[in-house]
Design a protein around this motif. Structure first.
Motif, PDB file in Angstrom:
ATOM      1  N   LEU A 124      58.710  98.623 -51.650  1.00 41.86           N
ATOM      2  CA  LEU A 124      58.662  99.309 -50.357  1.00 41.86           C
ATOM      3  C   LEU A 124      57.641 100.445 -50.371  1.00 41.86           C
ATOM      4  O   LEU A 124      56.833 100.574 -49.450  1.00 41.86           O
ATOM      5  CB  LEU A 124      60.043  99.847 -50.000  1.00 41.86           C
ATOM      6  N   PRO A 155      61.220  92.665 -45.206  1.00 38.74           N
ATOM      7  CA  PRO A 155      60.061  92.821 -44.320  1.00 38.74           C
ATOM      8  C   PRO A 155      60.021  91.732 -43.252  1.00 38.74           C
ATOM      9  O   PRO A 155      60.663  90.694 -43.375  1.00 38.74           O
ATOM     10  CB  PRO A 155      58.871  92.678 -45.271  1.00 38.74           C
ATOM     11  N   ARG A 187      57.235  89.431 -40.674  1.00 41.49           N
ATOM     12  CA  ARG A 187      55.897  88.853 -40.802  1.00 41.49           C
ATOM     13  C   ARG A 187      55.427  88.371 -39.433  1.00 41.49           C
ATOM     14  O   ARG A 187      56.170  87.676 -38.731  1.00 41.49           O
ATOM     15  CB  ARG A 187      55.903  87.693 -41.785  1.00 41.49           C
ATOM     16  N   TRP A 202      52.366  91.167 -43.091  1.00 41.35           N
ATOM     17  CA  TRP A 202      53.709  91.601 -43.453  1.00 41.35           C
ATOM     18  C   TRP A 202      53.927  93.028 -42.973  1.00 41.35           C
ATOM     19  O   TRP A 202      52.992  93.809 -42.902  1.00 41.35           O
ATOM     20  CB  TRP A 202      53.903  91.559 -44.960  1.00 41.35           C
ATOM     21  N   TYR A 203      55.176  93.379 -42.685  1.00 46.28           N
ATOM     22  CA  TYR A 203      55.467  94.761 -42.304  1.00 46.28           C
ATOM     23  C   TYR A 203      56.888  95.158 -42.685  1.00 46.28           C
ATOM     24  O   TYR A 203      57.778  94.323 -42.802  1.00 46.28           O
ATOM     25  CB  TYR A 203      55.268  94.992 -40.802  1.00 46.28           C
ATOM     26  N   PHE A 204      57.042  96.446 -42.931  1.00 41.17           N
ATOM     27  CA  PHE A 204      58.352  97.067 -43.084  1.00 41.17           C
ATOM     28  C   PHE A 204      58.512  98.050 -41.944  1.00 41.17           C
ATOM     29  O   PHE A 204      57.573  98.772 -41.607  1.00 41.17           O
ATOM     30  CB  PHE A 204      58.460  97.850 -44.403  1.00 41.17           C
ATOM     31  N   ARG A 262      56.421 101.470 -38.411  1.00 40.46           N
ATOM     32  CA  ARG A 262      55.980 100.191 -38.964  1.00 40.46           C
ATOM     33  C   ARG A 262      54.808 100.394 -39.909  1.00 40.46           C
ATOM     34  O   ARG A 262      53.839 101.060 -39.579  1.00 40.46           O
ATOM     35  CB  ARG A 262      55.585  99.240 -37.835  1.00 40.46           C
TER      36      ARG A 262
END
Length: 180
Positions: free
Chosen positions: A35, A80, A82, A160-162, A173
């Motif tokens: 992360l 995550p 996507r 990709w994202y968290f 984000r």
């Protein structure tokens, strides 16, 4: 934000700093390491030497059967998301270029807009636009001036994202990629 500032802030947010001795990023769990590294923006995780081993481990693990994404419970970010494609511009809608053998649509890889080609045909010739046209059925003779144009949606460099909550609980984000 520099990556070291991000690491410090994220370590505090994840509760991995202890009063007795300051923790280092490498003391975090693998999920928190991933992360922290994924959230590194300038430079991305590729440019942070600490991040290369946990992210390489992640990429390798993803190819294994039964892979489960490592989670950083303290950060409350979860797994995550996507999104392979950028958003279509305003005034267009998402479209699909092909269907699978099962009849289901594949990826939403087109941006589609409806145009009056009778009115716009001359201006498109003048500007040299290369758009794909599809006639929308209608009119007395089955032909219509209303047609759909579509163009390819741009692919995201960082798909990709968290979504990581800040101190107020509002999610921010962070986009990243898993390319070597």
């Amino acid at each position: 934000m520099k990556s070291y500032g991000l690491f410090s802030a994220a370590l505090i947010a994840t509760g991995t700093l202890w009063a007795a001795a300051p923790a280092q990023a490498q003391d975090a769990s693998w999920g928190c390491q991933v992360l922290l590294c994924a959230a590194s923006q300038n430079p991305s995780w590729h440019g942070v030497s600490y991040c290369v081993p946990p992210m390489t481990k992640l990429i390798t693990a993803m190819a294994e059967p039964g892979f489960s994404w490592p989670i950083c419970e303290q950060a409350k970010a979860g797994k995550p998301g996507r999104e392979n494609y950028e958003q279509c511009r305003e005034g267009t809608k998402v479209g699909y270029s092909e269907h699978g053998r099962d009849g289901n649509r594949r990826e939403p890889d087109r941006c589609v807009t409806t145009v009056n080609v009778c009115r716009d045909r001359l201006s498109n010739r003048r500007t040299g636009n290369n758009l794909d046209y599809r006639t929308v059925a209608g009119g007395r003779d089955g032909n219509s001036c209303i047609q759909e144009t579509s163009s390819l949606r741009p692919r995201r460099a960082d798909p990709w994202y968290f979504d990581i909550p800040n101190e107020q609980g509002k999610k921010q984000r962070f986009w990243f990629n898993l390319n070597y």
